[in-house]
Design a protein around this motif. Structure first.
Motif, PDB file in Angstrom:
ATOM      1  N   VAL A  16       0.525  -1.403   0.300  1.00  0.00           N
ATOM      2  CA  VAL A  16       0.333  -0.030   0.239  1.00  0.00           C
ATOM      3  C   VAL A  16       0.823   1.145  -0.036  1.00  0.00           C
ATOM      4  CG1 VAL A  16      -1.707   1.399   1.347  1.00  0.00           C
ATOM      5  CG2 VAL A  16      -2.462  -1.391   1.143  1.00  0.00           C
ATOM      6  N   MET A  17       2.335   1.687   0.765  1.00  0.00           N
ATOM      7  CA  MET A  17       2.810   2.354   0.840  1.00  0.00           C
ATOM      8  C   MET A  17       3.447   2.590  -0.638  1.00  0.00           C
ATOM      9  SD  MET A  17       1.714   3.134   3.492  1.00  0.00           S
ATOM     10  CE  MET A  17       2.727   4.983   3.461  1.00  0.00           C
ATOM     11  N   ALA A  18       3.579   2.086  -1.571  1.00  0.00           N
ATOM     12  CA  ALA A  18       4.599   1.957  -2.153  1.00  0.00           C
ATOM     13  C   ALA A  18       3.394   3.384  -3.559  1.00  0.00           C
ATOM     14  CB  ALA A  18       4.482   0.619  -3.164  1.00  0.00           C
ATOM     15  N   LEU A  19       2.128   2.572  -3.482  1.00  0.00           N
ATOM     16  CA  LEU A  19       1.101   3.014  -4.496  1.00  0.00           C
ATOM     17  C   LEU A  19       0.904   4.101  -3.528  1.00  0.00           C
ATOM     18  CD1 LEU A  19      -1.330   2.263  -6.013  1.00  0.00           C
ATOM     19  CD2 LEU A  19      -2.588   2.176  -4.970  1.00  0.00           C
ATOM     20  N   LEU A  20       0.735   4.097  -2.804  1.00  0.00           N
ATOM     21  CA  LEU A  20       0.279   5.475  -2.001  1.00  0.00           C
ATOM     22  C   LEU A  20       1.361   6.505  -2.387  1.00  0.00           C
ATOM     23  CD1 LEU A  20      -1.800   7.777  -0.125  1.00  0.00           C
ATOM     24  CD2 LEU A  20      -0.333   6.779   1.760  1.00  0.00           C
ATOM     25  N   SER A  21       2.546   6.088  -1.865  1.00  0.00           N
ATOM     26  CA  SER A  21       3.628   7.244  -2.214  1.00  0.00           C
ATOM     27  C   SER A  21       3.839   7.479  -4.181  1.00  0.00           C
ATOM     28  CB  SER A  21       5.048   6.553  -2.564  1.00  0.00           C
ATOM     29  OG  SER A  21       4.818   6.316  -0.916  1.00  0.00           O
ATOM     30  N   ALA A  22       2.830   6.427  -4.620  1.00  0.00           N
ATOM     31  CA  ALA A  22       3.290   7.068  -5.899  1.00  0.00           C
ATOM     32  C   ALA A  22       2.264   7.481  -6.506  1.00  0.00           C
ATOM     33  CB  ALA A  22       3.752   5.632  -7.083  1.00  0.00           C
ATOM     34  N   LYS A  23       1.055   7.308  -5.879  1.00  0.00           N
ATOM     35  CA  LYS A  23      -0.458   8.406  -6.554  1.00  0.00           C
ATOM     36  C   LYS A  23       0.112   9.451  -6.066  1.00  0.00           C
ATOM     37  CE  LYS A  23      -3.000   6.091  -8.481  1.00  0.00           C
ATOM     38  NZ  LYS A  23      -3.465   5.795  -9.667  1.00  0.00           N
ATOM     39  N   LEU A  24       0.987   9.907  -4.781  1.00  0.00           N
ATOM     40  CA  LEU A  24       1.021  11.295  -4.010  1.00  0.00           C
ATOM     41  C   LEU A  24       2.879  11.587  -5.223  1.00  0.00           C
ATOM     42  CD1 LEU A  24       1.168  10.557  -0.077  1.00  0.00           C
ATOM     43  CD2 LEU A  24      -0.472  12.144  -1.720  1.00  0.00           C
ATOM     44  N   ARG A  25       3.288  11.491  -5.196  1.00  0.00           N
ATOM     45  CA  ARG A  25       3.920  12.120  -6.289  1.00  0.00           C
ATOM     46  C   ARG A  25       3.724  12.760  -7.771  1.00  0.00           C
ATOM     47  NH1 ARG A  25       7.656   7.721  -4.152  1.00  0.00           N
ATOM     48  NH2 ARG A  25       9.392   8.909  -2.934  1.00  0.00           N
ATOM     49  N   GLU A  26       2.203  11.320  -8.128  1.00  0.00           N
ATOM     50  CA  GLU A  26       1.725  11.683  -9.308  1.00  0.00           C
ATOM     51  C   GLU A  26       1.080  13.267  -9.302  1.00  0.00           C
ATOM     52  OE1 GLU A  26      -0.838   8.645 -11.026  1.00  0.00           O
ATOM     53  OE2 GLU A  26      -0.070   7.764 -10.590  1.00  0.00           O
ATOM     54  N   PRO A 133      -7.026  19.386   2.257  1.00  0.00           N
ATOM     55  CA  PRO A 133      -6.782  18.379   2.193  1.00  0.00           C
ATOM     56  C   PRO A 133      -7.096  16.628   1.642  1.00  0.00           C
ATOM     57  CG  PRO A 133      -7.863  18.696   4.592  1.00  0.00           C
ATOM     58  CD  PRO A 133      -7.413  19.464   3.634  1.00  0.00           C
ATOM     59  N   TRP A 134      -8.651  17.377   1.269  1.00  0.00           N
ATOM     60  CA  TRP A 134      -9.118  15.762   0.567  1.00  0.00           C
ATOM     61  C   TRP A 134      -9.168  16.668  -0.658  1.00  0.00           C
ATOM     62  CZ3 TRP A 134     -10.698  12.010   2.816  1.00  0.00           C
ATOM     63  CH2 TRP A 134     -10.892  12.251   4.326  1.00  0.00           C
ATOM     64  N   ALA A 135      -8.905  17.381  -1.062  1.00  0.00           N
ATOM     65  CA  ALA A 135      -8.798  17.801  -2.644  1.00  0.00           C
ATOM     66  C   ALA A 135      -7.004  17.177  -3.127  1.00  0.00           C
ATOM     67  CB  ALA A 135      -8.276  19.445  -2.806  1.00  0.00           C
ATOM     68  N   LEU A 136      -6.175  17.331  -1.911  1.00  0.00           N
ATOM     69  CA  LEU A 136      -4.427  17.263  -2.361  1.00  0.00           C
ATOM     70  C   LEU A 136      -4.498  15.391  -1.727  1.00  0.00           C
ATOM     71  CD1 LEU A 136      -2.761  19.208  -0.315  1.00  0.00           C
ATOM     72  CD2 LEU A 136      -3.200  19.266  -2.652  1.00  0.00           C
ATOM     73  N   GLY A 137      -5.664  14.847  -1.122  1.00  0.00           N
ATOM     74  CA  GLY A 137      -4.727  13.452  -0.884  1.00  0.00           C
ATOM     75  C   GLY A 137      -5.607  12.846  -1.418  1.00  0.00           C
ATOM     76  N   GLY A 138      -7.522  12.743  -1.778  1.00  0.00           N
ATOM     77  CA  GLY A 138      -8.383  11.937  -1.703  1.00  0.00           C
ATOM     78  C   GLY A 138      -7.894  10.688  -2.833  1.00  0.00           C
ATOM     79  N   ALA A 139      -7.423  11.105  -4.058  1.00  0.00           N
ATOM     80  CA  ALA A 139      -7.176  10.345  -4.687  1.00  0.00           C
ATOM     81  C   ALA A 139      -6.294   8.948  -4.964  1.00  0.00           C
ATOM     82  CB  ALA A 139      -6.885  10.950  -6.219  1.00  0.00           C
ATOM     83  N   ALA A 140      -5.536   9.517  -4.307  1.00  0.00           N
ATOM     84  CA  ALA A 140      -4.548   8.851  -2.791  1.00  0.00           C
ATOM     85  C   ALA A 140      -4.967   7.124  -2.467  1.00  0.00           C
ATOM     86  CB  ALA A 140      -3.268   9.218  -2.750  1.00  0.00           C
ATOM     87  N   LEU A 141      -6.205   7.855  -1.802  1.00  0.00           N
ATOM     88  CA  LEU A 141      -6.475   7.582  -0.559  1.00  0.00           C
ATOM     89  C   LEU A 141      -7.812   6.438  -1.518  1.00  0.00           C
ATOM     90  CD1 LEU A 141      -7.359   9.859   2.733  1.00  0.00           C
ATOM     91  CD2 LEU A 141      -5.769   8.575   2.360  1.00  0.00           C
ATOM     92  N   LEU A 142      -8.239   7.048  -2.466  1.00  0.00           N
ATOM     93  CA  LEU A 142      -9.166   5.747  -3.021  1.00  0.00           C
ATOM     94  C   LEU A 142      -7.855   5.096  -3.618  1.00  0.00           C
ATOM     95  CD1 LEU A 142     -11.858   9.092  -5.079  1.00  0.00           C
ATOM     96  CD2 LEU A 142     -11.355   7.679  -2.975  1.00  0.00           C
ATOM     97  N   ILE A 145      -7.199   2.485  -1.016  1.00  0.00           N
ATOM     98  CA  ILE A 145      -8.618   1.080  -0.304  1.00  0.00           C
ATOM     99  C   ILE A 145      -8.802   0.818  -1.604  1.00  0.00           C
ATOM    100  CG2 ILE A 145     -11.574   1.634  -0.154  1.00  0.00           C
ATOM    101  CD1 ILE A 145     -11.493   4.549   1.292  1.00  0.00           C
ATOM    102  N   GLY A 146      -8.725   1.371  -2.529  1.00  0.00           N
ATOM    103  CA  GLY A 146      -8.832   0.416  -3.291  1.00  0.00           C
ATOM    104  C   GLY A 146      -8.097  -1.157  -3.656  1.00  0.00           C
TER     105      GLY A 146
END
Length: 155
Positions: A16-26, A133-142, A145-146
């Motif tokens: 999960v951490m690799a995915l979260l990091s990738a999404k935030l870097r995007e 925070p939701w605008a900045l990180g919401g997509a990464a949290l989605l 969760i997936g």
């Protein structure tokens, strides 16, 4: 922009951490994390990294051992007005009195309610602090969760 990520995950959820990091870097974030998992307290290094962050994201899954540290870091981010989000797995042992603010509870077997809640919070109603925070990180949290809700993570 910089995101501080604090997490307490089961060993099987480490991907999960690799995915979260990738999404935030995007989204243009650099990622900061405190790797001192031996400590259950808020360390000076964590305080410094949180103070330098533009976004705090915390993730806690069931049966993980660092819940208290993540909650303390989240509380510190809130008290210092750092935009923050906390993702909690349902049926987890956390004192509900501690849970005030930007958090979402998710269920691995039925993530729809959490996904709907995050999508709702990502919609701009007005320029409030809570929206940021939701605008900045919401997509990464989605995405997180997936991954956590996928059949392979439920074994």
């Amino acid at each position: 922009m910089r995101a501080f990520v604090s997490y307490s995950l089961n060993d099987r959820d480490e991907l999960v951490m690799a995915l979260l990091s990738a999404k935030l870097r995007e989204k243009g974030f650099s990622i900061a994390m405190n790797y001192d998992f031996s400590s259950f307290v808020l360390t000076p290094m964590s305080q410094r990294m949180i103070n330098e962050a533009n976004l705090f994201i915390g993730i806690i899954t069931k049966n993980s051992i660092n819940r208290e540290r993540v909650i303390k870091e989240w509380d510190y981010a809130k008290s210092n007005n750092i935009p923050n989000i906390l993702l909690l797995e349902e049926n987890m042992q956390v004192d509900n009195r501690l849970l005030q603010g930007n958090y979402v509870v998710f269920n691995r077997k039925n993530p729809k309610n959490a996904v709907d809640e995050i999508n709702r919070r990502m919609l701009p109603k007005n320029a409030t602090e809570e929206f940021l925070p939701w605008a900045l990180g919401g997509a990464a949290l989605l995405a997180v969760i997936g991954l956590l809700s996928s059949p392979s993570s439920r074994r």
